[in-house]
Design a protein around this motif. Structure first.
Motif, PDB file in Angstrom:
ATOM      1  N   THR A  29     -70.019   1.230  22.564  1.00 48.48           N
ATOM      2  CA  THR A  29     -69.346   0.476  21.295  1.00 48.48           C
ATOM      3  C   THR A  29     -68.559  -0.785  22.034  1.00 48.48           C
ATOM      4  N   TRP A  33     -67.011  -4.380  17.224  1.00 50.61           N
ATOM      5  CA  TRP A  33     -67.612  -3.379  16.271  1.00 50.61           C
ATOM      6  C   TRP A  33     -66.548  -2.678  15.396  1.00 50.61           C
ATOM      7  N   PHE A 219     -68.664   6.543   2.515  1.00 50.60           N
ATOM      8  CA  PHE A 219     -67.858   5.247   2.073  1.00 50.60           C
ATOM      9  C   PHE A 219     -68.541   5.002   0.616  1.00 50.60           C
TER      10      PHE A 219
HETATM   11  O1  UT7 Z   1     -61.573  10.397   5.889  1.00 52.89           O
HETATM   12  C1  UT7 Z   1     -62.766  10.673   5.259  1.00 52.89           C
HETATM   13  C2  UT7 Z   1     -63.609   9.699   4.736  1.00 52.89           C
HETATM   14  N1  UT7 Z   1     -64.203   8.885   5.856  1.00 52.89           N
HETATM   15  C3  UT7 Z   1     -64.555   7.817   5.837  1.00 52.89           C
HETATM   16  O2  UT7 Z   1     -64.059   7.264   4.754  1.00 52.89           O
HETATM   17  C4  UT7 Z   1     -65.627   6.943   6.708  1.00 52.89           C
HETATM   18  C5  UT7 Z   1     -66.519   6.055   5.820  1.00 52.89           C
HETATM   19  N2  UT7 Z   1     -67.660   5.358   6.325  1.00 52.89           N
HETATM   20  C6  UT7 Z   1     -67.356   4.370   7.234  1.00 52.89           C
HETATM   21  O3  UT7 Z   1     -66.104   4.001   7.348  1.00 52.89           O
HETATM   22  C7  UT7 Z   1     -68.362   3.311   7.556  1.00 52.89           C
HETATM   23  O4  UT7 Z   1     -69.396   4.092   7.190  1.00 52.89           O
HETATM   24  C8  UT7 Z   1     -68.577   3.622   8.968  1.00 52.89           C
HETATM   25  C9  UT7 Z   1     -67.314   2.774   9.849  1.00 52.89           C
HETATM   26  C10 UT7 Z   1     -68.423   4.972   9.663  1.00 52.89           C
HETATM   27  C11 UT7 Z   1     -69.948   2.772   9.792  1.00 52.89           C
HETATM   28  O5  UT7 Z   1     -69.920   1.479   9.321  1.00 52.89           O
HETATM   29  P1  UT7 Z   1     -71.404   0.973   8.518  1.00 52.89           P
HETATM   30  O6  UT7 Z   1     -70.917  -0.316   8.201  1.00 52.89           O
HETATM   31  O7  UT7 Z   1     -71.584   1.808   7.431  1.00 52.89           O
HETATM   32  O8  UT7 Z   1     -72.179   1.231   9.852  1.00 52.89           O
HETATM   33  P2  UT7 Z   1     -73.478   2.020  10.072  1.00 52.89           P
HETATM   34  O9  UT7 Z   1     -73.235   3.315   9.974  1.00 52.89           O
HETATM   35  O10 UT7 Z   1     -74.436   1.358   8.957  1.00 52.89           O
HETATM   36  O11 UT7 Z   1     -74.087   1.470  11.122  1.00 52.89           O
HETATM   37  C12 UT7 Z   1     -74.490   0.237  11.649  1.00 52.89           C
HETATM   38  C13 UT7 Z   1     -74.940   0.049  12.989  1.00 52.89           C
HETATM   39  C14 UT7 Z   1     -76.113   1.082  13.363  1.00 52.89           C
HETATM   40  O12 UT7 Z   1     -77.083   0.617  14.068  1.00 52.89           O
HETATM   41  P3  UT7 Z   1     -78.390   0.201  13.487  1.00 52.89           P
HETATM   42  O13 UT7 Z   1     -78.940   1.341  12.893  1.00 52.89           O
HETATM   43  O14 UT7 Z   1     -78.067  -0.932  12.543  1.00 52.89           O
HETATM   44  O15 UT7 Z   1     -79.023  -0.406  14.866  1.00 52.89           O
HETATM   45  C15 UT7 Z   1     -75.249   2.135  14.143  1.00 52.89           C
HETATM   46  O16 UT7 Z   1     -75.909   2.911  14.972  1.00 52.89           O
HETATM   47  O17 UT7 Z   1     -73.679   0.226  13.973  1.00 52.89           O
HETATM   48  C16 UT7 Z   1     -74.103   1.152  14.956  1.00 52.89           C
HETATM   49  N3  UT7 Z   1     -72.861   1.888  15.279  1.00 52.89           N
HETATM   50  C17 UT7 Z   1     -72.118   1.490  16.103  1.00 52.89           C
HETATM   51  N4  UT7 Z   1     -72.256   0.534  16.800  1.00 52.89           N
HETATM   52  C18 UT7 Z   1     -71.369   0.203  17.779  1.00 52.89           C
HETATM   53  C19 UT7 Z   1     -72.213   3.100  14.454  1.00 52.89           C
HETATM   54  N5  UT7 Z   1     -71.281   3.529  15.451  1.00 52.89           N
HETATM   55  C20 UT7 Z   1     -70.892   2.316  16.310  1.00 52.89           C
HETATM   56  C21 UT7 Z   1     -70.040   1.974  17.063  1.00 52.89           C
HETATM   57  N6  UT7 Z   1     -70.299   0.812  18.035  1.00 52.89           N
HETATM   58  N7  UT7 Z   1     -69.017   2.912  17.368  1.00 52.89           N
END
Ligand code: UT7
Length: 323
Positions: A29, A33, A219
């Motif tokens: 990570t 990001w 989300f």
């Molecule tokens: O407390 C209860 C409530 N919880 C929440 O409210 C959390 C709600 N969700 C979120 O905050 C967001 O969905 C996240 C922060 C968890 C993720 O953000 P996102 O913009 O939805 O990202 P994503 O899951 O679509 O992931 C985008 C990309 C993926 O890669 P590919 O598939 O596009 O190649 C992930 O594998 O980012 C990748 N990814 C990461 N990259 C670097 C996921 N986690 C990480 C990371 N570092 N830690």
């Protein structure tokens, strides 16, 4: 009518600060990001041997000090937590004992990230129903203990900490100018269990399991559900959302805070955000953020404050308080 007002507030954080760069050494990570996707810069993580009850006790003592009352005056301790020291007995009874209380009642409440809003609602109802006069509500979590530290999609999001409020009943006029909790609104939808859960528990795997989340789905629901809860609380009081002075949301993701504010036309300056330095501390997040805004002088006597949260279950809710 009897209303519940806040006598004191307190918080306690573990000393250990873990930055995004620290995490980037463990999983694939980056600071960039994590900051752009969530707004989180750092979080506190418990040390070896430091437990949820230690955090809860620190917050409880600070809140009692702020209230200027002795633990012996409490009728009830509610500890809102998903990460108890032990499966049983409750962390609340451990806190009760360590506060030196020899009377009253204590129990844990589990509604994950919505825990503190649920706890406030239960406390308010017990006070107004006459079963308790003075209540300590704590939100305390060691979320780091539930994380799969090899899963970058979850381990970067959470942190540990505790916050607490001392509440007491008083004879109020019964209109919106009253100090204290004006209403609470609770919701849940158990059909959405699989969006955010642990893959274990005492009756399934005999382990605690690890936190699992479908982040994108959570989300998507979060903005809609939180906006619904805010509106429901404002409507119940007959107060326009625009008249609320401060919004203290569950600190899961800055983008959720921004999205909700935009949906309801709330100016960003009215939204208290500590997600950058706390991360998502589940049931501790609302009282931790509230404590910061009270301490730095933003939340003042007479202000209308709206607390809201959403978490696993799904559960969600809001509480409207005149400070
Ligand atoms: O407390 C209860 C409530 N919880 C929440 O409210 C959390 C709600 N969700 C979120 O905050 C967001 O969905 C996240 C922060 C968890 C993720 O953000 P996102 O913009 O939805 O990202 P994503 O899951 O679509 O992931 C985008 C990309 C993926 O890669 P590919 O598939 O596009 O190649 C992930 O594998 O980012 C990748 N990814 C990461 N990259 C670097 C996921 N986690 C990480 C990371 N570092 N830690």
């Amino acid at each position: 009518m009897i209303r519940t007002r806040v006598l004191g507030i307190g918080a306690h954080l573990p000393a250990n600060i873990v930055t995004n760069d620290d995490l980037a050494k463990k999983v694939e990570t980056s600071d960039e990001w994590i900051r752009t996707r969530t707004g989180i810069r750092e979080r506190r993580i418990v040390a070896e041997g430091e437990k949820t009850s230690d955090l809860a006790l620190g917050a409880a003592r600070a809140a009692l000090h702020d209230a200027g009352i002795d633990a012996g005056e409490l009728d009830l301790v509610i500890c809102c937590t998903t990460t108890p020291d032990e499966t049983f007995p409750s962390t609340a009874t451990m806190v009760q004992s360590r506060l030196g209380m020899t009377r009253g009642a204590a129990f844990d409440l589990q509604a994950v990230c919505s825990g503190f809003i649920y706890g406030l609602s239960v406390a308010d109802n017990m006070i107004r129903g006459g079963q308790a006069h003075t209540v300590l509500v704590i939100g305390a979590e060691s979320m780091s203990r539930l994380l799969d530290w090899n899963d970058r999609t979850t381990c970067v999001l959470f942190g540990d900490g505790a916050g607490a409020l001392v509440l007491q009943g008083y004879d109020a006029k019964g209109d919106n100018s009253d100090q204290g909790i004006l209403n609470t609104r609770l919701f849940s939808d158990g059909r959405l269990h699989d969006m955010l859960y642990t893959d274990g528990g005492p009756s399934s795997t005999r382990t605690t399991g690890f936190l699992r989340m479908q982040g994108k789905e959570v989300f998507r629901h979060a903005v809609t559900n939180i906006a619904e809860a805010i509106q429901a609380s404002a409507d119940a009081a007959g107060i326009p959302v625009a008249d609320i002075d401060w919004f203290v949301p569950h600190q899961a993701n800055q983008r959720i805070l921004d999205g909700t504010a935009k949906k309801l036309g709330i100016p960003a300056e009215k939204v208290v955000s500590t997600v950058a330095v706390h991360g998502n501390t589940s049931a501790a997040s609302v009282p931790l953020a509230l404590e910061v805004a009270v301490r730095d002088g933003r939340v003042k006597k007479g202000d209308l404050v709206l607390l809201e949260a959403m978490g696993g279950g799904f559960t969600w809710g809001a509480a409207l308080i005149r400070w």
